[in-house]
Design a protein around this motif. Structure first.
Motif, PDB file in Angstrom:
ATOM      1  N   SER A  78     -19.202  49.901  50.180  1.00 16.64           N
ATOM      2  CA  SER A  78     -18.209  48.999  49.608  1.00 16.64           C
ATOM      3  C   SER A  78     -16.858  49.707  49.623  1.00 16.64           C
ATOM      4  CB  SER A  78     -18.561  48.632  48.167  1.00 16.64           C
ATOM      5  OG  SER A  78     -18.218  49.699  47.309  1.00 16.64           O
ATOM      6  N   SER A  79     -15.805  48.950  49.288  1.00 18.07           N
ATOM      7  CA  SER A  79     -14.457  49.538  49.296  1.00 18.07           C
ATOM      8  C   SER A  79     -14.329  50.638  48.248  1.00 18.07           C
ATOM      9  CB  SER A  79     -13.406  48.446  49.055  1.00 18.07           C
ATOM     10  OG  SER A  79     -13.741  47.717  47.899  1.00 18.07           O
ATOM     11  N   MET A  80     -15.235  50.653  47.251  1.00 12.24           N
ATOM     12  CA  MET A  80     -15.151  51.667  46.209  1.00 12.24           C
ATOM     13  C   MET A  80     -15.549  53.049  46.715  1.00 12.24           C
ATOM     14  SD  MET A  80     -16.151  49.493  42.906  1.00 12.24           S
ATOM     15  CE  MET A  80     -15.647  50.828  41.911  1.00 12.24           C
ATOM     16  N   SER A 109      -9.261  44.970  50.512  1.00 11.50           N
ATOM     17  CA  SER A 109      -9.057  45.841  49.345  1.00 11.50           C
ATOM     18  C   SER A 109      -8.786  47.285  49.743  1.00 11.50           C
ATOM     19  CB  SER A 109     -10.282  45.841  48.436  1.00 11.50           C
ATOM     20  OG  SER A 109     -10.653  44.538  48.143  1.00 11.50           O
ATOM     21  N   SER A 110      -9.362  47.715  50.850  1.00 11.05           N
ATOM     22  CA  SER A 110      -9.252  49.142  51.187  1.00 11.05           C
ATOM     23  C   SER A 110      -8.258  49.435  52.317  1.00 11.05           C
ATOM     24  CB  SER A 110     -10.630  49.689  51.567  1.00 11.05           C
ATOM     25  OG  SER A 110     -11.169  48.943  52.641  1.00 11.05           O
ATOM     26  N   ALA A 111      -7.745  48.400  52.974  1.00 18.56           N
ATOM     27  CA  ALA A 111      -6.952  48.606  54.200  1.00 18.56           C
ATOM     28  C   ALA A 111      -5.763  49.548  53.998  1.00 18.56           C
ATOM     29  CB  ALA A 111      -6.480  47.267  54.745  1.00 18.56           C
ATOM     30  N   SER A 117      -4.103  57.106  54.558  1.00 16.13           N
ATOM     31  CA  SER A 117      -4.821  58.378  54.742  1.00 16.13           C
ATOM     32  C   SER A 117      -4.670  58.915  56.163  1.00 16.13           C
ATOM     33  CB  SER A 117      -6.318  58.180  54.454  1.00 16.13           C
ATOM     34  OG  SER A 117      -6.927  57.526  55.556  1.00 16.13           O
ATOM     35  N   GLY A 118      -4.378  58.034  57.096  1.00 11.20           N
ATOM     36  CA  GLY A 118      -4.233  58.460  58.486  1.00 11.20           C
ATOM     37  C   GLY A 118      -5.554  58.696  59.200  1.00 11.20           C
TER      38      GLY A 118
END
Ligand code: 1GP
Length: 243
Positions: A78-80, A109-111, A117-118
């Protein structure tokens, strides 16, 4: 570039193996114990992730990244589980399911965190296949797996994923599957695909590993078998290198 390397090995017919570490099952001490084995016989990549929400994903991925020479890729449930402490991420879309959360929502949510972060992003179509018992992925994602005899459905799903621009297709029987993805399904998908094919779930004997490779898997993923017996890594890596 991690993906370019995967692609070039795939084009040359060189099989690859990924070690999967689930931070819910392997803590920092467990990873420390594994480092020597991993460095003695390095797999092609290490995946970090699982189906539950682990608060130590960043620590586990970071420790691996500092201590192993091969790419460390997030394999998030998950995005978490997204953390900047990795070289890359399998940006998974659960294509076998019809739950928008796992098709696109966790991605939104995570994009921006991932972008900042690269890390390298490898868009991956994830297809859950019935492995003979209810898997954590099935339960946590609230989606149904593809029945194991429905090769045509997996082929159509994989082809759709490639058409949508996904860079890899991942056939997953679920961690600890009683039956891995059937050979017929692997070969059917492989025949219709031009991007690398990843296969995992229940590959806990040399025979099962070989049959996935023979059927056409470009990358095999192994988790449980190594958690139970880390020394198996050497044997499995040798099988893949000599294939
Ligand atoms: C990776 O979830 C699998 O696709 C890992 O499965 O733990 O059964 O090797 P195992």
């Amino acid at each position: 570039m991690i993906y370019e390397n995967i692609l070039s090995k795939t084009k040359k017919g060189k099989k690859q193996i990924a070690l999967l570490i689930d931070p819910d099952k392997t803590d920092i001490q467990g990873v420390e114990r594994l480092l020597e084995t991993v460095n003695e016989t390095p797999p092609d990549m290490v995946l970090v992730g699982g189906s539950l929400i682990s608060d130590n994903t960043g620590d586990v991925a970071g420790l691996l990244r500092e201590n192993v020479s091969v790419p460390v890729l997030l394999f998030p449930g998950s995005s978490m589980q997204v953390t900047p402490d990795a070289d890359g991420i399998l940006f998974l879309s659960l294509l076998s399911g019809r739950n928008p959360e796992f098709l696109v929502s966790h991605h939104v949510s995570s994009a921006l965190v991932i972008k900042a972060s690269g890390m390298e992003v490898i868009s991956t179509g994830y297809i859950l296949v019935d492995g003979g018992k209810v898997s954590s992925v099935e339960y946590m994602s609230n989606t149904r797996p593809v029945p194991s005899d429905k090769t045509d459905i997996s082929v159509a799903t994989a082809v759709a994923g490639e058409m949508m621009g996904m860079k890899m297709i991942y056939l997953e029987a679920g961690s600890g599957a009683l039956m891995p993805v059937p050979e017929e399904m692997i070969s059917g998908v492989k025949r219709n695909l031009s991007v690398p094919l990843v296969v995992g779930g229940g590959l806990n004997t040399e025979e099962k590993l070989l049959s996935a490779l023979n059927a056409g898997a470009d990358i095999v993923v192994v988790g449980n078998a190594f958690e139970n017996k880390p020394e198996l890594l050497k044997e499995y890596v040798a099988i893949v290198r000599n294939f």
